[in-house]
Design a protein around this motif. Structure first.
Motif, short mmCIF file in Angstrom:
data_model
loop_
_atom_site.label_atom_id
_atom_site.label_comp_id
_atom_site.label_asym_id
_atom_site.label_seq_id
_atom_site.Cartn_x
_atom_site.Cartn_y
_atom_site.Cartn_z
N UNK A 188 11.03 35.59 38.50
CA UNK A 188 9.75 35.71 37.81
C UNK A 188 9.26 34.43 37.11
N UNK A 189 10.16 33.51 36.78
CA UNK A 189 9.72 32.29 36.09
C UNK A 189 9.47 31.21 37.13
N UNK A 191 8.97 28.01 39.21
CA UNK A 191 9.63 26.70 39.28
C UNK A 191 11.06 26.72 38.73
N UNK A 192 11.46 27.78 38.05
CA UNK A 192 12.79 27.83 37.42
C UNK A 192 13.69 28.90 38.03
N UNK A 193 13.19 30.12 38.20
CA UNK A 193 14.04 31.25 38.56
C UNK A 193 14.64 31.09 39.94
N UNK A 194 15.92 31.43 40.04
CA UNK A 194 16.59 31.50 41.34
C UNK A 194 16.32 32.86 41.97
N UNK A 195 16.32 32.91 43.29
CA UNK A 195 16.21 34.17 44.01
C UNK A 195 17.61 34.74 44.22
N UNK A 196 17.74 36.05 44.01
CA UNK A 196 19.03 36.71 44.18
C UNK A 196 19.44 36.72 45.65
N UNK A 197 20.76 36.78 45.88
CA UNK A 197 21.27 36.77 47.26
C UNK A 197 20.66 37.90 48.09
N UNK A 198 20.53 39.08 47.51
CA UNK A 198 19.98 40.21 48.26
C UNK A 198 18.54 39.92 48.69
N UNK A 199 17.80 39.24 47.83
CA UNK A 199 16.42 38.86 48.17
C UNK A 199 16.41 37.88 49.33
N UNK A 200 17.33 36.93 49.31
CA UNK A 200 17.39 35.91 50.37
C UNK A 200 17.83 36.52 51.70
N UNK A 201 18.74 37.48 51.65
CA UNK A 201 19.17 38.15 52.88
C UNK A 201 18.02 38.94 53.47
N UNK A 202 17.25 39.59 52.62
CA UNK A 202 16.06 40.31 53.10
C UNK A 202 15.04 39.32 53.67
N UNK A 203 14.89 38.18 53.02
CA UNK A 203 13.97 37.15 53.50
C UNK A 203 14.38 36.65 54.87
N UNK A 204 15.68 36.48 55.08
CA UNK A 204 16.17 36.01 56.39
C UNK A 204 15.77 36.98 57.49
N UNK A 205 15.89 38.27 57.21
CA UNK A 205 15.49 39.29 58.20
C UNK A 205 13.98 39.20 58.44
N UNK A 206 13.22 39.01 57.38
CA UNK A 206 11.76 38.92 57.49
C UNK A 206 11.35 37.69 58.30
N UNK A 207 12.00 36.57 58.05
CA UNK A 207 11.68 35.34 58.79
C UNK A 207 11.99 35.50 60.27
N UNK A 208 13.13 36.11 60.57
CA UNK A 208 13.50 36.30 61.97
C UNK A 208 12.52 37.24 62.66
N UNK A 209 12.07 38.26 61.96
CA UNK A 209 11.12 39.21 62.55
C UNK A 209 9.76 38.57 62.74
#
Length: 244
Positions: A188-189, A191-209
């Motif tokens: 939510x912040x 330029x500062x906040x990191x994305x959680x691993x679960x969010x990144x794994x979901x993003x990977x699926x979205x990018x591939x799709x």
């Protein structure tokens, strides 16, 4: 990863101490970064010009399949506001041409105050396309640019997918579909906040799709203020490679 035409990286190639173990110990920061990640977004070009020879040196520092995205100068986007900037375009394109075939695309980020008006936008994109035939990514930040999609398609301009969202419609690919470009600023912040691993794994699926036949798909992390971008890029790249 690059064989699949996924380009994952950061806005800049700073190597935070907490992630140094993931990179080679010999070479410049760019050489070490490019040994592990496949792309980078050059943001410093937004603030100041770089000599063509500097771009040549950067290109010579990375593998053949590595790609740079270069952000267009604020004098074009924020000062000239896309109008009467042919000289600035010529200077900028002459400089970053030093990247040669390692120039993956250009990024044009617009100020939030710049509303869409087809006549000046059309004139700018015509001038740009008379000079540059490669991939171009637009990040508009005024709601009226939601009406620009036909113009973007006509001139082969991709609209960035942005997080956090700034305007309606920037949460999914828009514009020309021959390239897709995710630009993640931290949430939510911003330029500062990191994305959680679960969010990144979901993003990977979205990018591939979202990746169609043959087009390149980029994902650049701009949450660099606290060093989160590098860790997020490493995690997403590993996930796209099918690594745990």
């Amino acid at each position: 990863m690059n064989a699949q035409r996924f380009y994952v990286g950061c806005a800049g190639w700073n190597l935070g101490r907490e992630h140094l173990s993931a990179f080679p110990t010999e070479g410049t920061h760019l050489q070490c970064y490019a040994a592990i990640l496949g792309s980078v977004e050059i943001n410093s070009s937004f603030y100041r010009p770089h000599r063509q020879q500097t771009y040549v040196r950067w290109a010579d520092s990375v593998p053949a399949d590595f790609r740079f995205c270069v952000k267009m100068p604020k004098r074009i986007s924020h000062v000239r506001r896309l109008q009467h900037c042919e000289q600035e375009l010529d200077e900028f394109l002459g400089q970053c041409s030093g990247l040669g075939d390692r120039l993956g695309c250009l990024l044009l980020q617009l100020p939030p105050s710049l509303a869409f008006a087809e006549p000046f936008a059309e004139a700018f994109f015509v001038a740009l396309r008379q000079r540059f035939f490669g991939d171009v990514v637009l990040e508009p930040r005024h709601e009226s640019w939601a009406d620009a999609e036909p113009l973007l398609v006509r001139h082969r301009i991709t609209q960035a997918v942005v997080d956090p969202s700034r305007i309606s419609g920037d949460g999914a690919p828009r514009g020309w579909q021959g390239l897709q470009y995710w630009r993640l600023h931290g949430s939510p912040r911003i330029y500062y906040s990191a994305y959680e691993r679960s969010c990144l794994e979901h993003l990977a699926v979205e990018l591939q799709a979202a990746t169609g036949a043959g087009q390149a798909t980029w994902c650049i992390f701009d949450n660099t203020a606290s060093g989160a971008a590098l860790g997020n890029a490493l995690t997403l790249a590993a996930s796209l490679r099918g690594e745990a």
